[in-house]
Write an enzyme that holds these catalytic residues in place. Sequence first.
Site, PDB file in Angstrom:
ATOM      1  N   HIS A 119       5.199   6.281 -22.514  1.00  0.00           N
ATOM      2  CA  HIS A 119       5.301   5.686 -21.178  1.00  0.00           C
ATOM      3  C   HIS A 119       6.523   6.163 -20.400  1.00  0.00           C
ATOM      4  CE1 HIS A 119       1.908   2.978 -21.487  1.00  0.00           C
ATOM      5  NE2 HIS A 119       2.283   2.683 -22.735  1.00  0.00           N
ATOM      6  N   ASP A 168      -5.645   9.460  -7.071  1.00  0.00           N
ATOM      7  CA  ASP A 168      -5.543   8.968  -8.453  1.00  0.00           C
ATOM      8  C   ASP A 168      -5.153  10.130  -9.358  1.00  0.00           C
ATOM      9  OD1 ASP A 168      -6.288   6.637 -10.406  1.00  0.00           O
ATOM     10  OD2 ASP A 168      -7.241   8.423 -11.248  1.00  0.00           O
ATOM     11  N   ARG A 179      -5.219  20.347   0.675  1.00  0.00           N
ATOM     12  CA  ARG A 179      -3.830  20.770   0.521  1.00  0.00           C
ATOM     13  C   ARG A 179      -3.064  19.800  -0.360  1.00  0.00           C
ATOM     14  NH1 ARG A 179      -0.392  22.521   5.541  1.00  0.00           N
ATOM     15  NH2 ARG A 179       0.990  22.869   3.762  1.00  0.00           N
ATOM     16  N   GLU A 221      -1.603   4.305 -11.537  1.00  0.00           N
ATOM     17  CA  GLU A 221      -1.463   5.720 -11.202  1.00  0.00           C
ATOM     18  C   GLU A 221      -2.172   6.063  -9.889  1.00  0.00           C
ATOM     19  OE1 GLU A 221      -4.919   5.533 -14.248  1.00  0.00           O
ATOM     20  OE2 GLU A 221      -3.052   4.460 -13.809  1.00  0.00           O
TER      21      GLU A 221
END
Length: 376
Positions: free
Chosen positions: A261, A248, A312, A292
């Site tokens: 946006h 996220d 990572r 997202e």
Amino acid sequence: MDCMLRMPPEVERAEERDFGAERIRHLRHAIIVGLIVYNIYNLTSLHLMADIQPFTVAMRLLVLVPGSLAIFYLVPRVPPALRELLLLGGMFVASLLPLYLLYISQSAYASYTLGELPLVLLFGNMLLVLRFRLALIFTSVTSLAALWVIHYKPDFDPNLVFPLTVQVVTGLFFTLYGNWHVERQRCLTYLARYDAQNRADRAERRGDALRDLTLTDMLTGIPNRRHLDETLHAWLERDGEVLLMMVDVDHFKAFNDRFGHVAGDDCLRRIAEALSTFAARHDGFAARYGGEEFTLLFGSEAAAGGPFIADRLVRSIRDLAIPHPARTDGLTHVTVSAGYAATGEGGVREARDLVTRADLALYEAKSAGRNRSRAG
């Protein structure tokens, strides 16, 4: 297809790929049959050209037979265009040699050997089926040569000039018309086949394109939720572990509020590209889960290194250094949080359970301050 029955070059090449081997087999068989029948006419020279009979036999056996066998050998070994020209050259020898023998013979019966000419025309135009443009050349030249011999051979019986002229002209017309009909049908049949195949290929490509559209996220260009579901179920049905990672973007609403946006969409596209590259580097799969949120899948080899891979991944997005001055946690760049779960932990093999565990781990990562990963 033009008036000479020539198809477009790409179609000619396609037909050669599809039927070239079959034509070569047909030609080689016809050449052998033609040689046998052609040399039977050595017997007629005993009666019709007795004055030059040894010469006629020598010309057939020492010129035409070796030449025909050379063409037989070369037919499968040369390009298609040269193959057809070799056939034309062989047919010229087969048609013009008897006319030459007729012209030099002094026998009163030599004119009867013209009965051989329609058979030669029939062989070239209907058995070998010379390409129409070459059949037209072959038939025209042979017929003109025959008419010249009929009209200009010394001591030729004048009573035979007209009937033999009619025979030559009608033989020309019928064999050439037959060749045109066969060749036209060949071209029309293959053009219809080629067009049908092209339409089928285009339909298949359109179908693939439409399927790709239904499995691709329109904003980011990476696989969408539907593609993710199909892939996850397929991976879970196989043996081996599956590592699922929910990702996220941190404080993304604040990013949209600050930059708008359009900039938010650009940000998601950059992150999606980075995640897709990261997943590919580890033989994994990346998709946009929604909003997202993104989901990554990894196989057995990566599953054991979940913590290392997750850290990572978080670092790789941070290294993009996408500015995010609207954050309130002291950081100035876009980061992500990640939660992951593997099937080997607790024997989970259901997609819903795996996603739930990874989602809970993602919530823990965000609660712990974001810009980090947690195991589920």
